[in-house]
Design a protein around this motif. Structure first.
Motif, mmCIF file in Angstrom:
data_model
loop_
_atom_site.group_PDB
_atom_site.id
_atom_site.type_symbol
_atom_site.label_atom_id
_atom_site.label_comp_id
_atom_site.label_asym_id
_atom_site.label_seq_id
_atom_site.Cartn_x
_atom_site.Cartn_y
_atom_site.Cartn_z
ATOM 1 N N PHE A 1 38.243 34.216 36.320
ATOM 2 C CA PHE A 1 38.033 33.185 35.312
ATOM 3 C C PHE A 1 36.576 33.162 34.898
ATOM 4 N N ASN B 1 35.399 36.401 33.076
ATOM 5 C CA ASN B 1 36.024 36.536 31.770
ATOM 6 C C ASN B 1 35.584 35.451 30.796
ATOM 7 N N SER B 2 34.913 34.484 31.300
ATOM 8 C CA SER B 2 34.419 33.466 30.382
ATOM 9 C C SER B 2 33.204 33.970 29.612
ATOM 10 N N THR C 1 41.696 33.759 32.130
ATOM 11 C CA THR C 1 40.699 32.726 31.883
ATOM 12 C C THR C 1 41.294 31.391 32.285
ATOM 13 N N ASP D 1 41.327 28.704 30.782
ATOM 14 C CA ASP D 1 42.038 27.956 29.752
ATOM 15 C C ASP D 1 43.457 28.458 29.571
ATOM 16 N N GLN D 2 43.751 29.534 30.200
ATOM 17 C CA GLN D 2 45.112 30.027 30.058
ATOM 18 C C GLN D 2 46.080 29.243 30.919
ATOM 19 N N SER E 1 37.178 38.221 25.038
ATOM 20 C CA SER E 1 37.649 36.853 24.963
ATOM 21 C C SER E 1 36.613 35.891 25.513
ATOM 22 N N THR E 2 36.346 34.936 24.759
ATOM 23 C CA THR E 2 35.522 33.835 25.242
ATOM 24 C C THR E 2 36.484 32.711 25.538
ATOM 25 N N ASN E 3 37.627 33.149 25.872
ATOM 26 C CA ASN E 3 38.733 32.219 25.952
ATOM 27 C C ASN E 3 38.362 30.914 26.603
ATOM 28 N N ASP E 4 37.665 31.060 27.656
ATOM 29 C CA ASP E 4 37.466 29.863 28.433
ATOM 30 C C ASP E 4 36.868 28.759 27.594
ATOM 31 N N ASP F 1 43.761 37.618 23.568
ATOM 32 C CA ASP F 1 43.060 36.364 23.762
ATOM 33 C C ASP F 1 43.981 35.186 24.012
#
Ligand SMILES: [Mg+2]
Ligand SMILES: [Mg+2]
Lengths: 642, 642
Positions: free
Chosen positions: B227, B230-231, B299, B301-302, B413-416, B488
DNA sequence: TGCATGTTTATAAACAACGGC
DNA sequence: CTGCCGTTGTTTATAAACATG
């Protein structure tokens, strides 16, 4: 040569720099290599570090006679352990004959090991031990008792004593014990005799620990499991057999007070990818094997067998056909078992301060070209062809130890000489059916012993984290020790010369009852240590209420951590290289017998054990010539070759 | 569809059989697969298990509307987890719309989770919690409170609360806290708001544990590190940053009483090969990255973000640009921290009973041919070409959640959404210089995202031990989740739609003092937990004499193991599948919003978390057609495609 | 010297799958 | 035939020992 025993010298753990001297053939350009300009480069001008012409993750440190001992020690100990964390990644030092004065080296090593006041303490202890164990050793021509160098592991010979067929073991031990009892014949006159003149007497608590007095072997679980599995000709062993083997060979595992060691064994089997599991064809029994590429062929008999005339016959002393055991002694900075435990509940098995890992020199083929500093190339090269293309006929180590080059015969080493018979007859039957060497992996046994190029490439590209802090080089990511197909006696300890005979140890036939074991369940803990479980049945599952009891534990739980706020990492003040004049016991000349062509030191960076070895110098010449590497000038490295 | 929240359902850990249904396209031959004839084959005739046409180590369980819930549950829970231990190895269930009644499923899942009396207990607890946390949740159309299914992890929302800039943390926490404080801007309006209506009040000990009350996150260290890393857009993170990220996102790590978590983080970084270390060009800073082949792009946020209207907007609910936090609650069978510890000194962090691992569906390319049951082939095939050959332009998930196929744009991915700013400005500067993605590994970033055939081959031939006891198949040895280059929003949680914008989060600039941190050294333990060391200085090194004090510790050390001779493995009596009629709370219909084309369950065999997901059904069609796999008849699996 | 960072090993445990009784 | 229990396997968590800078 021939004057120092094979007994491993153990120096304090230090890392060795892996200076990438590009050209392994560099004509001993007396000083540092072109590679990194680390401090380790500036050894005494006479000590030269070269890439090992044969082993990828290996270097040679050439130490001429004129070399200062200080510089030798420094070369051996100063920062290093560059890569090859998991695997072999050995650092091989080939000293010219006489260049390494055993006595002096031992002396220095001792200083490194026990600097300052600790030395005296150690010495006294050793002396005491020596008398108990080897009262007559002092006068065999090797005045410097090996126990001083092997001090850590020589103290307790019974660590290797065979199981006394104890029936009083708890459930954990019961199974293994039963296995042992079921196959006395496979023991091949186990340890008791091998331990030499050890009367098993000595101090009461020492001789038969049994009550928490057992001492942790100086090997890691991973290593010992390799010992076990490699003791089988077929390289297959069931979990039970591994248990039994360990109990047979290490007193530690026969200690009833030991808990969790089986869990640790299983953990290691699962964790390390080098151990892979295979099922018998019928899928009934699962065997553990060692991944061929990773198999270094370690066997217990390769480690120095103390307890007997330590300095004698380094290479191929004709052992009485009994695999000698090696006494062990962990430093045990923290009382291993029966410690006060008043403070923090000592770990059951504090990590041994150092491990003794026998270094195996694959004297067989595989020579890496001289001037190819390419990253990872040597390994890949080694993997290519010519694996067992040509094998030299080196003297099969028959008579004594002279130039016993450990024939490369591909017979699976029964080195250990104590092949644990299979547990159940069923297992044995199934074992026979197991494809000899991982057929499903798409590689036949004989060929599987080398890395395939693709694998080497993968290893190389993995570019993962090694042990080196600096990430100095991605190269040799996972050195992946080339596997010498059996290099049986390369370590020279020479079990009985099982060199050419097919396989002397498979009498078998002792079928043991599948479930006969006496249920002497004393402490019927399942092999995986479990918590109290307290009130079983009740609050069985999801009672997590205690977690956040309103009001909370005001001042933290009584972990009593607060008591010791000092951080660990003791023993930092050793002043390793402070001065070479510490109070050292009499450095005695360890001139012993031995016909070896060259002797050297082997530093196993895996465990940082430094051993003096006898090297069969004929190992590389043939292959070098075949590869057009004759110009590698091995002769320069090893004057005896000339 | 659209009626069930993305909230993951957690079932008891069970393994799923990986029946090797040879032809993934088999026209739902209503019954068992040709492969193994294990008991798991005989599910209800309506449930079909197929090899996933796209993901190698994956299977599809097609569950028609008529499927019995029992059979569905059985299919999901009965023995499995065949392979793919370390890596992804997901088991994907694509249920036809409506086939899975959320309410019923939840009910059943709950029974599985809390069978028997435990259920009542859980329910009561949950109810209490619900009122504290989500008093208004019961009436949002999803009467079946998600906390019943996510019970284990929903209890404590503050587990994700941001650090309050605590200066009183000890040395361990100090560093990370400083990092956090230094970059408030990078927090992007952190949790506090995201946690929804949570007043942080509730029970005193719950809101701000701080004294042993913090709750272990439901993720493993490995997962949380992913997490963290990957952020970052660049996928680079220093150790310090990882520390900070963890503290930022998990209350657990802000607990001053926590010791050793940094050690655990480092341990995990070193241990898992998926984490590799890279040096900045100047060699001053080392960054941790995730090996591209192994990066699943997880991430935080997933994972379902609870705390707010749990059932709402499963896929792409337009979050207020703030990465929502997920409340967690470990079952904590054994009081985690402040437990009585009277018996055995409880572990500081008892393993969470289960982990929540977001499953990421790489909706991008990679389709494995239909009728190739060849072992390991799918993986290798997938690795070949056509990696990012064609990417569909699926809706970038902008508006809501309808068919947001997560554009395959290769942007990291800046998914977080909570990109932790780099720790020091220096680091940031160096970071910029770090070759974007492991240049030294010989594979450019874009291409590195797929396994190379050689690697696949290696994996396959490794033939190591998987989790399966039976070694059923060597295939998919290490499934090695195909890496979707960024997928993403595939999980649908949809952070703010950072889909097309380059990278909105690198304001940076907050240079933090390199050594400014207030030395509030309260318990100045070095990050590696150390033992008492008691009398430091004295007996510094080799004082192993206590080991074998003559006379020995007569009756073993007081390990008090004898107290509990029962073997562990509690909770065996759950009678998992005994009866589907246990006392279950009201199974409520969880019909919620959602535009997804298909919903399904995803069982992450890594952690055995079962989640209901929304699948963008457009994912495979394009690629399938390209590969000539149009006949895979995905439409059969997913009626919506028709 | 102390601390931060890395690498390994040891142990305990939680759990899954299986087999015997 | 079923459930309890022990064995075998797989993973994760923690503590530690050490190495390096
Ligand atoms: Mg293994
Ligand atoms: Mg790593």
């Amino acid at each position: 040569m021939r004057r120092s025993p094979r007994r491993p010298l153990i120096l304090k753990r230090r890392k060795l720099p892996f200076q990438q001297s590009a050209a392994p053939v560099s004509q001993d350009s007396s000083q540092a290599q072109p590679g990194r300009s680390s401090s380790s480069e500036r050894f005494s001008d006479t000590v030269r570090v070269l890439d090992h012409p044969i082993f990828p993750g290996t270097q040679l440190v050439v130490i001429p006679k004129t070399a200062e001992l200080r510089s030798v020690i420094e070369a051996l100990t100063v920062k290093g352990k560059e890569h090859g964390a998991q695997g072999p990644n050995k650092f091989i030092l080939l000293g010219e004959s006489g260049s390494l004065d055993s006595g002096l080296l031992n002396k220095t090593a001792q200083e490194l090991l026990f600097p300052g006041s600790a030395v005296a303490q150690q010495v006294s202890r050793t002396a005491a031990f020596t008398e108990v164990k080897q009262p007559k050793k002092q006068d065999d021509g090797c005045p410097f008792d090996d126990s001083l160098t092997n001090m850590q592991w020589l103290e307790r010979c019974d660590a290797f004593q065979p199981a006394p067929a104890d029936d009083k073991s708890d459930k954990e031990n019961r199974t293994a014990a039963a296995v042992l009892e079921g196959r006395p014949h496979t023991l091949h006159s186990v340890p008791e005799a091998a331990c030499g003149s050890l009367p098993e007497t000595g101090t009461a608590p020492v001789s038969r620990p049994r009550d928490g007095g057992s001492i942790k072997p100086p090997f890691s679980y991973m290593t010992m499991i390799q010992f076990a599995i490699n003791s089988r000709q077929d390289g297959l062993m069931t979990l039970k057999e591994i248990y039994a083997w360990l109990q047979q060979h290490f007193d530690f595992f026969r200690d009833e007070n030991r808990r969790g060691w089986k869990n640790s064994v299983r953990h290691n089997l699962s964790l390390h990818k080098m151990f892979i599991r295979k099922m018998s064809p019928d899928g009934k029994v699962s065997f553990w094997t060692i991944r061929p590429e990773a198999n270094r062929g370690l066997t217990l008999d390769q480690v120095y067998t103390a307890g007997c005339n330590p300095v004698a016959a380094p290479v191929a002393r004709p052992v009485p056909a009994s695999p000698r055991q090696q006494p062990t002694l962990p430093v045990a900075k923290k009382a291993p078992t029966g410690s006060g435990s008043s403070k923090q509940m000592k770990r059951l098995l504090p990590r041994a301060p150092s491990y003794l890992v026998p270094v195996q020199l694959p004297l067989s083929a595989i020579v890496c070209p001289p001037s190819t500093p390419a990253v990872g190339l040597p390994a890949r090269r080694a993997a290519s062809s010519l694996c067992k293309a040509k094998r030299r006929r080196n003297a099969p180590k028959e008579h004594d130890l002279s130039k016993t080059a450990t024939s490369i015969a591909s017979r699976r080493s029964t080195n250990d000489g104590v092949p644990i018979a299979c547990d159940h007859v069923k297992d044995e039957a199934r074992r026979a059916k197991v494809p000899k060497v991982e057929p499903e992996e798409g590689r036949a046994r004989p060929t599987a012993q080398r890395r395939s190029p693709k694998m080497a490439a993968r290893r190389q590209q993995a570019g993962g984290s090694r042990r080196k802090q600096r990430l100095v080089r991605t190269r040799h990511e996972e050195p992946l020790l080339v596997y010498s197909q059996n290099s049986d006696g390369d370590s020279g300890i020479a079990t009985s010369s099982t060199c050419l005979d097919a396989e002397p140890d498979l009498p078998d036939g002792w079928l043991h009852s599948s479930k006969t074991p006496i249920k002497a369940g004393r402490r019927l803990a399942s092999s995986t240590p479990s918590k109290p479980t307290a009130d079983s049945g009740g609050q069985s599952t999801l009672d997590f209420s205690p977690i956040r009891t309103p009001g909370g534990p005001a001042r933290a739980p009584p972990h009593d951590y607060t008591a010791f706020s000092v951080d660990g990492t003791p023993f930092k003040d050793w002043a390793l290289f402070s001065d070479a004049a510490a109070g050292s016991p009499p450095g005695l000349p360890s001139a012993c017998s031995g016909e070896l062509l060259a002797e050297g030191l082997v530093l196993d960076t895996l465990n940082d054990s430094l051993s003096k070895i006898l090297v069969d110098l004929s190992f590389g010449l043939d292959d070098v010539g075949d590869l057009g590497l004759a110009d590698v000038s091995l002769s320069e490295l090893i004057p005896q070759l000339k």
